[in-house]
Design a protein around this motif. Structure first.
Motif, PDB file in Angstrom:
ATOM      1  N   VAL A 165      31.956  42.635  56.621  1.00  0.00           N
ATOM      2  CA  VAL A 165      32.882  43.314  55.713  1.00  0.00           C
ATOM      3  C   VAL A 165      33.117  42.413  54.505  1.00  0.00           C
ATOM      4  O   VAL A 165      32.731  41.242  54.513  1.00  0.00           O
ATOM      5  CB  VAL A 165      34.240  43.632  56.381  1.00  0.00           C
ATOM      6  CG1 VAL A 165      34.066  44.552  57.572  1.00  0.00           C
ATOM      7  CG2 VAL A 165      34.968  42.350  56.791  1.00  0.00           C
ATOM      8  N   GLN A 166      33.748  42.954  53.481  1.00  0.00           N
ATOM      9  CA  GLN A 166      34.161  42.172  52.323  1.00  0.00           C
ATOM     10  C   GLN A 166      35.682  42.111  52.295  1.00  0.00           C
ATOM     11  O   GLN A 166      36.349  43.139  52.446  1.00  0.00           O
ATOM     12  CB  GLN A 166      33.647  42.808  51.029  1.00  0.00           C
ATOM     13  CG  GLN A 166      33.988  41.999  49.777  1.00  0.00           C
ATOM     14  CD  GLN A 166      33.524  42.673  48.498  1.00  0.00           C
ATOM     15  OE1 GLN A 166      33.091  43.817  48.508  1.00  0.00           O
ATOM     16  NE2 GLN A 166      33.621  41.961  47.389  1.00  0.00           N
TER      17      GLN A 166
ATOM     18  N   ILE B 203      38.930  41.018  50.004  1.00  0.00           N
ATOM     19  CA  ILE B 203      39.325  40.694  48.631  1.00  0.00           C
ATOM     20  C   ILE B 203      40.841  40.522  48.559  1.00  0.00           C
ATOM     21  O   ILE B 203      41.563  40.933  49.472  1.00  0.00           O
ATOM     22  CB  ILE B 203      38.869  41.781  47.639  1.00  0.00           C
ATOM     23  CG1 ILE B 203      39.550  43.129  47.949  1.00  0.00           C
ATOM     24  CG2 ILE B 203      37.346  41.931  47.667  1.00  0.00           C
ATOM     25  CD1 ILE B 203      39.273  44.206  46.919  1.00  0.00           C
TER      26      ILE B 203
ATOM     27  N   ILE C  22      39.218  50.356  48.105  1.00  0.00           N
ATOM     28  CA  ILE C  22      39.195  49.583  49.347  1.00  0.00           C
ATOM     29  C   ILE C  22      39.241  50.559  50.519  1.00  0.00           C
ATOM     30  O   ILE C  22      39.631  51.729  50.367  1.00  0.00           O
ATOM     31  CB  ILE C  22      40.374  48.592  49.445  1.00  0.00           C
ATOM     32  CG1 ILE C  22      41.726  49.319  49.322  1.00  0.00           C
ATOM     33  CG2 ILE C  22      40.237  47.485  48.417  1.00  0.00           C
ATOM     34  CD1 ILE C  22      42.930  48.426  49.541  1.00  0.00           C
TER      35      ILE C  22
ATOM     36  N   ARG D  36      35.375  47.347  52.483  1.00  0.00           N
ATOM     37  CA  ARG D  36      36.205  46.372  51.767  1.00  0.00           C
ATOM     38  C   ARG D  36      37.630  46.422  52.296  1.00  0.00           C
ATOM     39  O   ARG D  36      38.256  47.482  52.328  1.00  0.00           O
ATOM     40  CB  ARG D  36      36.210  46.661  50.255  1.00  0.00           C
ATOM     41  CG  ARG D  36      34.858  46.673  49.615  1.00  0.00           C
ATOM     42  CD  ARG D  36      34.987  47.007  48.135  1.00  0.00           C
ATOM     43  NE  ARG D  36      35.307  45.826  47.342  1.00  0.00           N
ATOM     44  CZ  ARG D  36      35.826  45.866  46.140  1.00  0.00           C
ATOM     45  NH1 ARG D  36      36.168  47.016  45.588  1.00  0.00           N
ATOM     46  NH2 ARG D  36      36.061  44.741  45.460  1.00  0.00           N
TER      47      ARG D  36
ATOM     48  N   TYR E   8      43.608  47.510  54.465  1.00  0.00           N
ATOM     49  CA  TYR E   8      44.292  46.281  54.062  1.00  0.00           C
ATOM     50  C   TYR E   8      45.172  45.769  55.178  1.00  0.00           C
ATOM     51  O   TYR E   8      45.538  46.509  56.106  1.00  0.00           O
ATOM     52  CB  TYR E   8      45.108  46.482  52.789  1.00  0.00           C
ATOM     53  CG  TYR E   8      46.103  47.635  52.756  1.00  0.00           C
ATOM     54  CD1 TYR E   8      47.226  47.681  53.577  1.00  0.00           C
ATOM     55  CD2 TYR E   8      45.942  48.675  51.833  1.00  0.00           C
ATOM     56  CE1 TYR E   8      48.140  48.720  53.492  1.00  0.00           C
ATOM     57  CE2 TYR E   8      46.842  49.719  51.743  1.00  0.00           C
ATOM     58  CZ  TYR E   8      47.945  49.734  52.571  1.00  0.00           C
ATOM     59  OH  TYR E   8      48.865  50.763  52.495  1.00  0.00           O
TER      60      TYR E   8
ATOM     61  N   THR F 281      29.290  48.080  51.721  1.00  0.00           N
ATOM     62  CA  THR F 281      30.026  47.277  52.697  1.00  0.00           C
ATOM     63  C   THR F 281      31.500  47.674  52.666  1.00  0.00           C
ATOM     64  O   THR F 281      32.069  47.902  51.595  1.00  0.00           O
ATOM     65  CB  THR F 281      29.894  45.783  52.360  1.00  0.00           C
ATOM     66  OG1 THR F 281      28.506  45.437  52.363  1.00  0.00           O
ATOM     67  CG2 THR F 281      30.634  44.922  53.372  1.00  0.00           C
TER      68      THR F 281
ATOM     69  N   ALA G 165      41.524  44.479  51.961  1.00  0.00           N
ATOM     70  CA  ALA G 165      42.324  43.673  51.043  1.00  0.00           C
ATOM     71  C   ALA G 165      43.378  42.877  51.795  1.00  0.00           C
ATOM     72  O   ALA G 165      43.915  43.326  52.817  1.00  0.00           O
ATOM     73  CB  ALA G 165      43.001  44.567  49.997  1.00  0.00           C
TER      74      ALA G 165
END
Length: 396
Positions: free
Chosen positions: A172-173, A175, A191, A143, A194, A141, A145
């Motif tokens: 999506v993830q 974090i 990642i 990622r 972002y 997936t 940020a």
């Protein structure tokens, strides 16, 4: 680490403890301290360099700091007890508008090019939507940020993804990483992208490790980014000191925006006590100069620090942030929206501090009966900020 202002005749017996995160938009706090603007108002200040927004939040909540350089949404979240111990915080001064962008890795950008018909497909998220749809269930997936769960970065990223038909919680993830770590995570392929403030977007382009897709201005128009937030109990106990600090920061914001001061400003911020990096890396946060990439920043997206439209608290923006918190399931219980806004964004104190007449009326307010419909409309995308930003209002 504490940095104590020179001795002066103070309004208070104890120094005001003010935290900051080493980012471009901590500049007014550094300038107010270094140029003597706090001292000129009779206030002694200790600046404390902090590592994260969670640290800022907790230290203000537990009276280890009196106030801080804060995300515009942080005092709202803290006052509601979202993600932390419930502590009344407030803001009567906005430090800056704008400065955010969404940046992705070189590898992801190349995939977006493959799934785009034109540059607008990349900027709108349409190419990202197609790329995600093409991925196999066994593929990792993507990622992304952000700097803090209750931040404009999180809400702008989520809104941009949602507008493209991408579910931010399923497709999506997302974090949390501190701003200073984001480029290294991108380089190491930890990642794929972002959403962060400058200079971390421009530096990624300059160093050849990423591509800017869209600015926060493209998503929401001109909106507040950082504020001077304080513990409400401290504000109630020290009203004269609080107003004096607003005046000092107002002067500092004017100084920051004066291009004649830019060389000195960059020199101040680059010092180890503050951002601790070469001055030339900081220029992207204060200049129309940007590194040459596939994307140009619109002039309106540059960070701004001064002017009544920038520095006064904007209640309708607080209302918008509350709607975002509701949209992304961060509010367990919906409070009275108007009441929260009035308690946290103390617009009347801004006018009092500067000796100005506070305008009457509350055109931003919605009735209790309208709240549910308003929150639902924001969640569905039927209510948005004006394309030029919150100063132009919320569009139904």
């Amino acid at each position: 680490m504490n940095i104590t202002a020179p001795n002066t005749v103070s309004l208070q017996s104890q120094p005001v403890r003010v935290g900051f995160i080493p980012l471009i938009d901590c500049a007014p706090f550094v300038v107010a301290h270094e140029k003597g603007f706090f001292c000129a108002q009779g206030v002694q200040v200790e600046l404390s360099k902090e590592a994260s927004w969670a640290s800022i939040r907790d230290k203000v909540a537990f009276n280890l700091l009196d106030g801080a350089h804060m995300l515009a949404s942080l005092p709202i979240a803290a006052s509601l007890g979202i993600g932390t111990v419930k502590t009344s915080m407030e803001s009567s001064f906005t430090v800056s508008h704008n400065g955010n962008a969404v940046t992705v890795s070189n590898a992801l950008y190349q995939n977006l090019v493959k799934f785009s018909n034109d540059v607008q497909d990349i900027r709108s998220g349409a190419a990202l939507k197609r790329f995600i749809a093409s991925k196999k269930p066994t593929d990792p997936t993507l990622r992304f940020a952000i700097v803090y769960p209750y931040s404009s970065h999180n809400y702008q990223l989520r809104d941009w993804l949602a507008q493209a038909g991408i579910d931010p919680d399923k497709d999506v993830q997302i974090i949390v990483i501190t701003p200073a770590q984001m480029m290294s995570y991108l380089k190491q392929n930890e990642i794929d992208g972002y959403c962060v403030g400058e200079p971390w977007n421009s530096l990624a382009v300059e160093q050849g490790v990423g591509h800017i897709l869209v600015t926060g201005y493209d998503i929401w128009g001109s909106t507040p980014e950082k504020v001077f937030g304080v513990n409400s109990l401290w504000a109630a106990q020290n009203p004269d000191v609080y107003l004096a600090m607003i005046r000092a920061l107002n002067r500092a914001c004017e100084w920051v925006d004066d291009k004649q001061n830019q060389s000195e400003l960059l020199s101040l911020l680059s010092q180890p006590d503050y951002l601790n990096c070469p001055a030339e890396q900081l220029i992207y946060g204060f200049n129309t100069l940007k590194p040459k990439g596939q994307f140009d920043w619109p002039l309106e997206a540059y960070q701004r620090f001064s002017g009544a439209d920038i520095n006064r608290p904007l209640p309708n923006y607080a209302l918008w942030i509350l709607a975002q918190m509701s949209r992304w399931q961060q509010l367990a219980k919906i409070p009275s929206l108007n009441q929260v806004v009035e308690q946290v964004y103390r617009q009347e104190l801004y006018y009092q501090a500067l000796g100005l007449v506070c305008p009457e009326g509350g055109s931003w307010k919605i009735t209790k009966q309208q709240e549910k419909a308003f929150l639902a409309a924001v969640a569905s995308g039927n209510v948005r900020l004006h394309p030029d930003g919150v100063l132009k209002g919320i569009c139904f």
